[in-house]
Write a protein that holds these residues in place. Structure first.
Motif, short mmCIF file in Angstrom:
data_model
loop_
_atom_site.label_atom_id
_atom_site.label_comp_id
_atom_site.label_asym_id
_atom_site.label_seq_id
_atom_site.Cartn_x
_atom_site.Cartn_y
_atom_site.Cartn_z
N SER A 1 70.30 114.44 -17.68
CA SER A 1 69.13 113.89 -18.38
C SER A 1 67.91 113.83 -17.46
O SER A 1 66.79 113.72 -17.94
N LEU A 2 68.11 113.91 -16.14
CA LEU A 2 66.97 113.98 -15.22
C LEU A 2 66.14 115.22 -15.49
O LEU A 2 64.95 115.26 -15.22
N ASN A 3 66.78 116.26 -15.99
CA ASN A 3 66.08 117.52 -16.22
C ASN A 3 65.67 117.70 -17.68
O ASN A 3 65.27 118.79 -18.07
N SER A 4 65.79 116.65 -18.48
CA SER A 4 65.34 116.70 -19.88
C SER A 4 65.92 117.87 -20.66
O SER A 4 65.20 118.62 -21.28
N HIS B 1 69.61 106.27 -22.16
CA HIS B 1 68.92 105.00 -22.42
C HIS B 1 69.29 103.95 -21.38
O HIS B 1 68.48 103.13 -21.01
N LEU C 1 62.25 105.91 -25.81
CA LEU C 1 62.21 106.53 -24.48
C LEU C 1 63.55 106.40 -23.78
O LEU C 1 64.22 105.37 -23.89
N GLN D 1 64.55 107.59 -17.97
CA GLN D 1 64.04 108.60 -17.05
C GLN D 1 62.69 109.17 -17.48
O GLN D 1 62.08 109.93 -16.75
N ASP D 2 62.23 108.78 -18.67
CA ASP D 2 60.88 109.17 -19.07
C ASP D 2 59.83 108.39 -18.28
O ASP D 2 58.68 108.79 -18.21
N VAL D 3 60.23 107.27 -17.73
CA VAL D 3 59.29 106.41 -17.02
C VAL D 3 59.32 106.78 -15.54
O VAL D 3 60.32 106.55 -14.85
N PRO E 1 58.13 105.81 -12.46
CA PRO E 1 58.58 104.98 -11.33
C PRO E 1 60.08 104.70 -11.36
O PRO E 1 60.72 104.61 -10.32
N ARG F 1 62.34 106.69 -12.74
CA ARG F 1 63.01 107.96 -12.40
C ARG F 1 62.99 108.20 -10.89
O ARG F 1 63.94 108.72 -10.32
N GLU F 2 61.88 107.79 -10.25
CA GLU F 2 61.79 107.92 -8.79
C GLU F 2 62.94 107.16 -8.12
O GLU F 2 63.57 107.65 -7.19
N GLN G 1 66.16 108.93 -8.57
CA GLN G 1 66.30 110.11 -7.72
C GLN G 1 66.83 109.75 -6.33
O GLN G 1 67.39 110.58 -5.63
N ALA G 2 66.62 108.49 -5.97
CA ALA G 2 67.08 108.06 -4.65
C ALA G 2 68.59 107.81 -4.63
O ALA G 2 69.17 107.61 -3.57
N ARG H 1 72.39 108.73 -4.73
CA ARG H 1 73.31 109.87 -4.53
C ARG H 1 74.57 109.58 -5.35
O ARG H 1 75.36 108.70 -4.98
#
Lengths: 343, 373
Positions: free
Chosen positions: A240-243, A249, A269, A272-274, A276, A278-279, A282-283, A285
């Protein structure tokens, strides 16, 4: 169970009762599809559907076989909990032999249920109503009638009785049928238990035990391996990170004594649409975490290939899926396939 | 979708500044969002009603909608699930009193883009000291680890004139990207790298993509580009090898202007931009020379104002970043087009090297003779 194409009076009554239950229990889109397919006037509201459906039953335009065909596709699919199992290749091969399975089922005492018509009954206890082998898949189906109460505020009233004021709160009682299924699809190496009762651990454990007791009389259930849903949670969350049609949700990931949870406060939404949020995601692992649970919107396809998104909850520790929408059988299997691809 | 035009000054006169700033930040960060008067006002001294008034005043572009939530867990019940008996967390929602309603204000926009990992390629005449500075800039911009792979191929001077040597470097770049990509996939960073290339690095990455149709990169930033201005980006983009290209060119880039005469298949795109109608972003840096992008006084501004928006904007917003005036360009006559000149320069270079070796040998021989006598 005898198969008839013309509704006998008693059969018509059973069909009427079933239709009334169906109208209340099934999603509008599915009912419209049935009426449209039969060329029956549809209407705009559930009351219209019910009236038109009953008229069609009495007129003989809507018969048992039509409802059976339709029920097979929609009743007991979606709005349910699913426990998935991997079928080893050797077992898959043996499950491809329809005749051998039929012999085993009959020998196990399921003469009445094997290839029976679809039940129109509302049995008070969960009852095995049908075993069949169709389109390369072996199915066991249980039905259970139940009543549920729907709050109807507009029917509330107060009354004075013996000088005291009593507040009466109204509930409309509706009859429903809960369907429990065990299906094994040797060609996909997958088996599943579908349960429509709300999740209460003890209750689901009991249903699963009962299902296994019955199914094990026909196939070697102990060779099935439960899916690692926790892995699917992590993989779907990463997708879902890559849409790519998968929307997360909420996702909860645990790591030996603590957990992190990402969630969206909006039904429109994914979290991950938001940017900050999603940032922060991403951190993470994923290999340091275990998937505890996740609420996703997943793409599914019906038998015509039309796709839509449906809500699916995955619970890692319980190895359980919760399908949050009314769905068709084809749609459910496309979700199962998606989960399987992400194990 | 770019941030919509909203009269922020006018709003600041009618509503508390801290509230106006809070909502303005939401638009400026990009991407979709949804908020309520309650959430917006919660870090201020304002009431939720004032917050809701402000949000209503900017609807549109915001879209106001009445959201229904489970009273027990606050999970929003989607429209198509209103006839369900239970919310996703298992609470009974058949009783109207088990639901709560409230106004939400949504802004629809494409999701911003993530930078997963970056490859930095330096030019021919340096070992790329800017790459370390760039690495620091990336590391401090994102709220997470964004790996920057620094590819150093050493100082290349005469080698840049040789097709054979450039071909070897191109293959090295290609295999390095493929190798790193395998590692990043395993580490969960995933996807192809975004690339920032300078000078000869632009030539190497573009030619690596041309020669290896399986090679993929994300967004590509070119600075001091020495590619031909008619380089066909369209083919690489259509083939999915490049997601998007930013050509950041300096109007005083002398080296990009000279490259066409000495480096095979090159041109002054780092000075005048690309001339073909390619779907790429071009930004003119007035007064910038070949390496001015990386000067201490420029790098921070260039990164924040141009490179970072290019790397993170939604694809639909990219074209709006262009600041470019098309200039006509035609290649030089054949003898001047990195054909005879590199051969001449290479001959001179080898002559100088051989003479140097000869002189060195003679010198050693003379010293040896003196010592023997």
């Amino acid at each position: 169970m005898p198969y008839v194409s013309e509704p006998l009076p008693s059969e018509a009554d059973a069909l009427v009762r079933l239709a009334q239950g169906i109208v209340l229990a099934q999603g509008n889109e599915f009912i419209k599809e049935l009426l449209r397919d039969r060329g029956i006037r549809i209407g705009a509201t559930k009351a219209d559907f019910e009236r038109n459906m009953l008229a069609a039953i009495y007129a003989g335009d809507l018969r048992r076989e039509h409802i059976e065909l339709w029920l097979n596709e929609v009743e007991g699919w979606g709005n349910q909990h699913v426990y998935l199992y991997d079928v080893p290749r050797d077992l898959s091969i043996s499950l491809g032999d329809e005749e051998a399975l039929k012999k085993k089922a009959l020998k196990a005492g399921f003469q009445e249920q094997y290839d029976a018509g679809i039940s129109l009954e509302y049995p008070p206890q969960r009852t095995l109503t049908r075993i069949d082998y169709t389109d390369g898949q072996l199915s066991f189906v249980w039905h259970q009638g139940k009543e549920s109460a729907i709050r109807k505020k507009d029917r509330d009233f107060r009354n004075e009785i013996d000088g005291d004021i009593y507040d009466f709160r109204a509930y409309r009682i509706r009859s429903e049928r809960a369907v429990t299924r065990f299906v094994v699809r040797p060609s996909d190496n997958v088996a599943a238990i579908f349960i429509q009762t709300p999740w209460i651990e003890e209750e689901h454990d009991k249903v699963i035990r009962d299902v296994i007791t019955v199914v094990a009389r026909v196939i070697q259930f102990d060779e099935l391996r439960p899916f690692a849903i926790a892995t699917a949670i992590k993989k779907l969350d990463a997708i879902s990170l890559n849409s790519k049609g998968v929307v997360a949700h909420s996702t909860r990931l645990s790591s030996s004594g603590a957990y992190i949870e990402f969630g969206s406060t909006s039904a429109r939404l994914g979290y991950q649409d938001v940017g900050p949020v999603r940032e922060v995601r991403q951190a993470v692992r994923p290999r340091s975490f275990v998937g505890l649970n996740g609420n996703f919107m997943l793409p599914c396809a019906d038998r015509n290939g039309d796709t839509r998104s449906v809500g699916v909850q995955l619970v890692g520790e319980q190895r359980r899926l919760k399908l949050g929408h009314q769905m068709t059988a084809s749609e459910v299997w496309s979700i199962v396939q998606l989960v399987k691809e992400n194990l | 979708m770019r941030a919509p035009e909203i009269p922020w000054d006018g709003l600041s006169k009618r509503y508390p500044t801290e509230l106006v700033q809070a909502v303005r930040r939401l638009f400026e960060r990009g991407g979709p969002f949804e908020t309520s008067g309650l959430e917006l006002s919660s870090e201020t001294s304002c009431s939720p009603e004032v917050g809701e008034d402000l949000l209503r005043a900017i609807s549109p572009p915001l879209l106001a909608r009445n959201a229904v939530r489970c009273a027990s867990c606050r999970f929003e019940i989607p429209d198509d699930a209103r006839d369900q008996r239970y919310c996703p967390n298992g609470h009974d929602i058949t009783d109207p009193e088990s639901l709560r309603q409230g106004w939400m204000f949504a802004f629809d926009a494409a999701r911003t883009r993530d930078v997963r990992w970056v490859l930095a390629l330096h030019g021919m005449n340096t070992s790329g000291a800017w790459q370390e500075e760039f690495n620091w800039r990336v590391a401090t911009t994102y709220g997470r680890s964004v790996p920057v792979a620094i590819y150093k191929y050493g100082i290349v001077r005469p080698g840049a004139l040789s097709r054979w040597y450039l071909g070897r470097l191109t293959r090295d770049v290609s295999s390095r990207i493929e190798r790193l990509q395998g590692q990043t996939d395993a580490d969960g960073f995933g996807g192809p790298p975004d690339v920032i290339a300078h000078s000869l690095g632009t030539w190497l990455i573009a030619n690596a993509l041309l020669r290896n149709s399986g090679l993929r990169v994300g967004r590509l930033i070119l600075t001091g580009s020495i590619l031909r201005p008619d380089f066909c980006w369209q083919a690489l983009i259509s083939n999915g090898q490049v997601q998007a290209v930013l050509n950041h060119y300096g109007t005083k880039d002398i080296w990009a202007g000279l490259a066409h005469f000495v480096i095979p298949d090159s041109g002054p795109s780092g000075r005048i931009g690309f001339t073909v109608d390619a779907p790429i972003v071009q930004v003119r840096a007035a007064g910038f020379a070949h390496s001015d992008f990386f000067l201490e006084e420029n790098l921070s501004r260039v990164f924040q104002e141009t490179w970072h928006p290019f790397l993170t904007s939604a694809e639909s917003d990219l074209r709006a970043l262009s600041i470019h005036e098309a200039v006509k360009w035609s290649e030089s006559p054949w003898p001047l087009r990195a054909t005879l000149l590199p051969a001449l320069l290479m001959s001179i270079w080898w002559f100088v090297v051989l003479v140097g070796i000869l002189c060195f040998g003679v010198g050693i021989y003379r010293i040896f003779q003196m010592l023997m006598n």
